[in-house]
Each structure stands twice: as C-alpha cells, then as structure tokens.
Design an enzyme around this catalytic site. Sequence first.
Site, short mmCIF file in Angstrom:
data_model
loop_
_atom_site.label_atom_id
_atom_site.label_comp_id
_atom_site.label_asym_id
_atom_site.label_seq_id
_atom_site.Cartn_x
_atom_site.Cartn_y
_atom_site.Cartn_z
N HIS A 179 -26.43 -28.78 27.63
CA HIS A 179 -27.35 -29.92 27.63
C HIS A 179 -26.78 -30.97 26.39
CE1 HIS A 179 -28.72 -27.49 24.30
NE2 HIS A 179 -29.26 -28.69 23.75
N ASP A 185 -28.75 -33.67 23.64
CA ASP A 185 -30.12 -33.67 23.14
C ASP A 185 -30.72 -35.15 23.27
OD1 ASP A 185 -29.80 -31.11 21.93
OD2 ASP A 185 -29.55 -31.87 20.07
N HIS A 210 -23.52 -29.40 24.51
CA HIS A 210 -23.58 -28.22 23.74
C HIS A 210 -24.32 -27.27 24.62
CE1 HIS A 210 -26.61 -30.64 22.12
NE2 HIS A 210 -27.15 -29.27 21.81
N ARG A 264 -29.90 -13.58 17.11
CA ARG A 264 -29.53 -14.71 16.63
C ARG A 264 -30.56 -15.99 16.27
NH1 ARG A 264 -28.14 -20.14 18.39
NH2 ARG A 264 -26.53 -21.03 17.13
O1 AKG Z 1 -29.35 -22.88 18.57
C1 AKG Z 1 -28.34 -23.73 18.57
O2 AKG Z 1 -27.37 -23.45 18.01
C2 AKG Z 1 -28.51 -24.87 19.28
C3 AKG Z 1 -29.86 -25.30 19.59
C4 AKG Z 1 -30.16 -26.56 20.40
O3 AKG Z 1 -28.74 -27.05 20.92
C5 AKG Z 1 -31.18 -27.30 20.72
O4 AKG Z 1 -32.23 -26.73 20.37
O5 AKG Z 1 -31.21 -28.33 21.23
FE FE2 Z 2 -29.13 -29.09 21.49
#
Ligand code: AKG
Ligand code: FE2
Length: 139
Positions: A19, A21, A75, A85
């Site tokens: 996705h 952001d 990403h 994690r």
């Molecule tokens: O957890 C991560 O490293 C990325 C989180 C992410 O991309 C988001 O919350 O939009």
């Molecule tokens: Fe993200």
Amino acid sequence: MNRYPPCPLPWKVFGLMPHTDSDFLTILYQDQVGGLQLVKDGRWVTVKPNPEALIVNIGDLFQAWSNGVYKSVKHRVMTNGQVERFSVAYFLCPSYDTVIQSYKEPQVYRKFSFKEYRDQVQEDVRITGSKVGLPRFLN
Ligand SMILES: O=C(O)CCC(=O)C(=O)O
Ligand SMILES: [Fe+2]
C-alpha cells in the site's frame, strides 16, 4: 502501535498488504525483527531495522501537493514465522476540509479535499477490495 504475531505461513501471508499511505507524511519506528519492505526501481527492498533511526515516509498528499515530484512509495510488511513484531507509526494528516492542490502547471491531479480522498479510498476498498489511491484523481 502495530502488532504482528508470529505467522505459521510467512511465505503465504502478508503482515500488511502492499500500500501507499493516504496521509501527508508518516514517521515510523520498527523493532529489531524487521519485515518492512518498499519498492525501489521496481523491486521489493528490505528496510533494515535500525534502533537509532526513524523512517520518514512520503504519503499520497505529499505526492499530490508536489504535483508528482515526490513519490508516495509503495510498501508492505512481511510476517515472521517465529517472533512477534511491533512498529509504531505516526501519520501526519491535515484537517478533513483541507484542499490538496498543486499550483504547478500542468496540474497532474485535480484538486480534492482530504475528506474526499479518504472517502474515495474507503469506497474503492469496499467495492474492489483494494485501494486505488491517487490515480483516481489524475487530470
Ligand atoms: O509496520 C510497519 O513497519 C509499517 C506500517 C505501515 O506501513 C502502516 O501502518 O501504514
Ligand atoms: Fe504504510
């Protein structure tokens, strides 16, 4: 705070689907487990965890405001078979009535409010199952 439990099928399941952001800027901290990847030159690249660094990610609004000069990078998060994690994300967003418009000509995107953008993203996800994002607002 995002929590990614250990996943028995890490090659089959994303922690987070690919996705971009939908905000202006994201400031992210990931723990030592890792799993964040971004697209660079058409390939997925792993972002190595660094306990002393924050990741600053350009969002869709930054891309639109800059008339496409700065890119909102795609990403995703891979899952880990053994360990849990955590990541912490801060999403910098304007108020919903903020109008997003670049004054550079020719304008790549038509002007839209942040609310309009969020509503459209939600609507696309509801109907198609995935986010369309900025291409919806191309001129
Ligand atoms: O957890 C991560 O490293 C990325 C989180 C992410 O991309 C988001 O919350 O939009
Ligand atoms: Fe993200």
